[in-house]
Design a protein around this motif. Structure first.
Motif, mmCIF file in Angstrom:
data_model
loop_
_atom_site.group_PDB
_atom_site.id
_atom_site.type_symbol
_atom_site.label_atom_id
_atom_site.label_comp_id
_atom_site.label_asym_id
_atom_site.label_seq_id
_atom_site.Cartn_x
_atom_site.Cartn_y
_atom_site.Cartn_z
ATOM 1 N N ALA A 31 48.957 56.312 33.537
ATOM 2 C CA ALA A 31 49.657 57.520 33.108
ATOM 3 C C ALA A 31 50.548 58.066 34.207
ATOM 4 C CB ALA A 31 48.649 58.584 32.688
ATOM 5 N N GLN A 32 50.308 57.629 35.450
ATOM 6 C CA GLN A 32 51.115 58.064 36.587
ATOM 7 C C GLN A 32 51.904 56.910 37.202
ATOM 8 O OE1 GLN A 32 49.176 61.058 39.225
ATOM 9 N NE2 GLN A 32 47.326 60.598 38.079
ATOM 10 N N ASP A 33 52.132 55.860 36.419
ATOM 11 C CA ASP A 33 52.923 54.713 36.871
ATOM 12 C C ASP A 33 52.228 53.969 38.004
ATOM 13 O OD1 ASP A 33 55.230 53.115 36.487
ATOM 14 O OD2 ASP A 33 56.135 53.955 38.289
ATOM 15 N N GLY A 34 50.900 54.033 38.035
ATOM 16 C CA GLY A 34 50.139 53.317 39.043
ATOM 17 C C GLY A 34 49.537 52.041 38.489
ATOM 18 N N GLY A 35 48.601 51.457 39.206
ATOM 19 C CA GLY A 35 47.997 50.213 38.760
ATOM 20 C C GLY A 35 46.677 49.937 39.450
ATOM 21 N N ILE A 36 45.907 49.034 38.857
ATOM 22 C CA ILE A 36 44.620 48.611 39.410
ATOM 23 C C ILE A 36 44.565 47.087 39.417
ATOM 24 C CG2 ILE A 36 42.143 48.446 38.911
ATOM 25 C CD1 ILE A 36 42.165 51.305 38.023
ATOM 26 N N ALA A 37 44.064 46.536 40.509
ATOM 27 C CA ALA A 37 43.789 45.104 40.591
ATOM 28 C C ALA A 37 42.310 44.942 40.919
ATOM 29 C CB ALA A 37 44.646 44.444 41.664
ATOM 30 N N LEU A 38 41.681 43.944 40.306
ATOM 31 C CA LEU A 38 40.259 43.706 40.518
ATOM 32 C C LEU A 38 40.040 42.494 41.408
ATOM 33 C CD1 LEU A 38 38.836 44.141 36.887
ATOM 34 C CD2 LEU A 38 39.300 45.897 38.608
ATOM 35 N N VAL A 39 39.051 42.589 42.276
ATOM 36 C CA VAL A 39 38.596 41.440 43.056
ATOM 37 C C VAL A 39 37.239 41.045 42.496
ATOM 38 C CG1 VAL A 39 37.963 40.554 45.322
ATOM 39 C CG2 VAL A 39 39.836 42.209 45.093
ATOM 40 N N ALA A 40 37.188 39.908 41.817
ATOM 41 C CA ALA A 40 35.964 39.455 41.148
ATOM 42 C C ALA A 40 35.746 37.978 41.470
ATOM 43 C CB ALA A 40 36.069 39.675 39.644
ATOM 44 N N PRO A 41 35.197 37.676 42.636
ATOM 45 C CA PRO A 41 35.068 36.279 43.049
ATOM 46 C C PRO A 41 33.884 35.545 42.429
ATOM 47 C CG PRO A 41 34.236 37.713 44.764
ATOM 48 C CD PRO A 41 34.787 38.607 43.688
ATOM 49 N N THR A 42 32.948 36.278 41.830
ATOM 50 C CA THR A 42 31.748 35.629 41.298
ATOM 51 C C THR A 42 31.853 35.400 39.799
ATOM 52 O OG1 THR A 42 30.569 37.698 40.833
ATOM 53 C CG2 THR A 42 30.374 36.785 43.065
ATOM 54 N N GLU A 43 31.257 34.324 39.351
ATOM 55 C CA GLU A 43 31.258 33.993 37.928
ATOM 56 C C GLU A 43 30.544 35.071 37.120
ATOM 57 O OE1 GLU A 43 31.673 32.279 34.249
ATOM 58 O OE2 GLU A 43 32.743 31.876 36.128
ATOM 59 N N ARG A 44 29.501 35.657 37.691
ATOM 60 C CA ARG A 44 28.742 36.679 36.984
ATOM 61 C C ARG A 44 29.638 37.862 36.577
ATOM 62 N NH1 ARG A 44 23.299 38.550 37.072
ATOM 63 N NH2 ARG A 44 22.763 36.963 38.626
ATOM 64 N N ILE A 45 30.407 38.376 37.533
ATOM 65 C CA ILE A 45 31.270 39.519 37.245
ATOM 66 C C ILE A 45 32.426 39.121 36.336
ATOM 67 C CG2 ILE A 45 32.808 41.236 38.268
ATOM 68 C CD1 ILE A 45 29.840 41.763 38.691
ATOM 69 N N GLN A 46 33.004 37.960 36.562
ATOM 70 C CA GLN A 46 34.091 37.500 35.713
ATOM 71 C C GLN A 46 33.655 37.405 34.253
ATOM 72 O OE1 GLN A 46 35.531 33.811 37.353
ATOM 73 N NE2 GLN A 46 35.966 34.719 39.364
ATOM 74 N N LYS A 47 32.409 37.009 34.055
ATOM 75 C CA LYS A 47 31.889 36.846 32.696
ATOM 76 C C LYS A 47 31.859 38.174 31.960
ATOM 77 C CE LYS A 47 27.943 35.058 30.085
ATOM 78 N NZ LYS A 47 26.603 34.434 30.184
ATOM 79 N N PHE A 48 31.461 39.254 32.663
ATOM 80 C CA PHE A 48 31.426 40.568 32.024
ATOM 81 C C PHE A 48 32.801 40.930 31.462
ATOM 82 C CE2 PHE A 48 27.872 41.504 35.153
ATOM 83 C CZ PHE A 48 26.871 41.430 34.197
ATOM 84 N N PHE A 49 33.842 40.610 32.206
ATOM 85 C CA PHE A 49 35.190 40.971 31.784
ATOM 86 C C PHE A 49 35.723 40.014 30.722
ATOM 87 C CE2 PHE A 49 34.695 43.462 35.540
ATOM 88 C CZ PHE A 49 35.477 44.585 35.326
ATOM 89 N N ARG A 50 35.328 38.766 30.781
ATOM 90 C CA ARG A 50 35.791 37.805 29.776
ATOM 91 C C ARG A 50 35.211 38.110 28.397
ATOM 92 N NH1 ARG A 50 34.896 33.667 33.646
ATOM 93 N NH2 ARG A 50 32.994 33.084 32.543
#
Length: 262
Positions: A214-233
């Motif tokens: 809403a303020q023209d910003g952004g977020i990037a995620l650092v997710a090196p583990t398969e466990r965390i990547q799975k939650f997002f997939r």
């Protein structure tokens, strides 16, 4: 319609960014937002931090342009500066009042905007404002084991640890909201030390994304583990967020793709 965007330095360190068009009825919409964003970033990156955006020739404005203006205001505010608008169109005023009344100050003329800023900065300088903002930010105390670090003028890395669930999410939510409210709208969320997210935890991250966008910003995620990547997939959020293996790559991405420098 062909738009012309330019800027001019005035007295007291105040820069006027002008938006002009051919004929009457200039419309600023999603198609013209990138040009306005580019010009605003160029001005800020050159060290000009007290800005008046002259929209006197503009008769209509949409949400994409509003986000650019809010983003510009947030960028300079973090550095002790200000961004205000000169608006004559009633329609533009109503658009601002409907959604962004508290986000950007407006004036009826460029002269009145310049006069107000000159008076304000004669009392409290850019350097004094920047020091006060830094002092306020230093009082943001993370809980729940999470931490943060400002790695540049704009980008902040938030380290998330442990479990982020319905019981553990409030400290992370508060930290992210506090940072965003203080103008930190470019965030790298480092999940290297996190091991579990439930729907509430994921909702905290999605909520932060909505706030910064809403303020023209952004977020990037650092997710090196398969466990965390799975939650997002499995939730489909891997298609919503930009995800990286390392903090350095995430920070580089924000700088390159989102126009953040320094």
């Amino acid at each position: 319609m062909h738009l012309k965007m330019s800027y001019e330095d005035g007295p007291d360190g105040i820069t006027v960014v002008r938006v002009e068009g051919e004929g009457q009825g200039v419309v600023l919409d999603a198609a013209s937002a990138p040009a306005l964003r580019s010009t605003t970033l160029e001005v800020i990156d050159s060290g000009r931090l007290i800005l008046v955006v002259d929209l006197s020739a503009v008769d209509s404005i949409d949400s994409a342009v509003l986000r650019v203006l809010i983003g510009g205001r947030t960028r300079v505010h973090v550095l002790g500066g200000a961004l205000v608008l000169a608006v004559t169109s009633q329609q533009v005023r109503e658009s601002l009042a409907d959604r962004w009344a508290e986000a950007v100050c407006t004036y009826e003329t460029v002269a009145s905007a310049v006069s107000a800023l000159a008076a304000a900065y004669a009392e409290v300088s850019v350097e004094q404002r920047r020091a006060a903002i830094a002092d306020q930010e230093s009082r943001i105390v993370p809980q729940g084991g999470h931490s943060y670090e400002h790695v540049s003028e704009y980008v902040t890395v938030v380290t998330i640890v442990g479990e982020v669930s319905v019981y553990d999410a409030p400290p992370l939510r508060k930290l992210l909201v506090d940072l965003i409210n203080h103008g930190r709208i470019f965030l790298v969320l480092d999940m290297t030390e996190a091991f579990y997210f439930d729907s509430t935890g994921l909702g905290v991250v999605v909520g932060a994304l909505k706030r910064v966008r809403a303020q023209d910003g952004g977020i990037a995620l650092v997710a090196p583990t398969e466990r965390i990547q799975k939650f997002f997939r499995i939730t489909g959020l891997a298609r919503v967020f930009d995800m990286f293996d390392t903090v350095d790559r995430a920070v580089e991405f924000l700088g390159r793709e989102l126009g953040v420098h320094g």
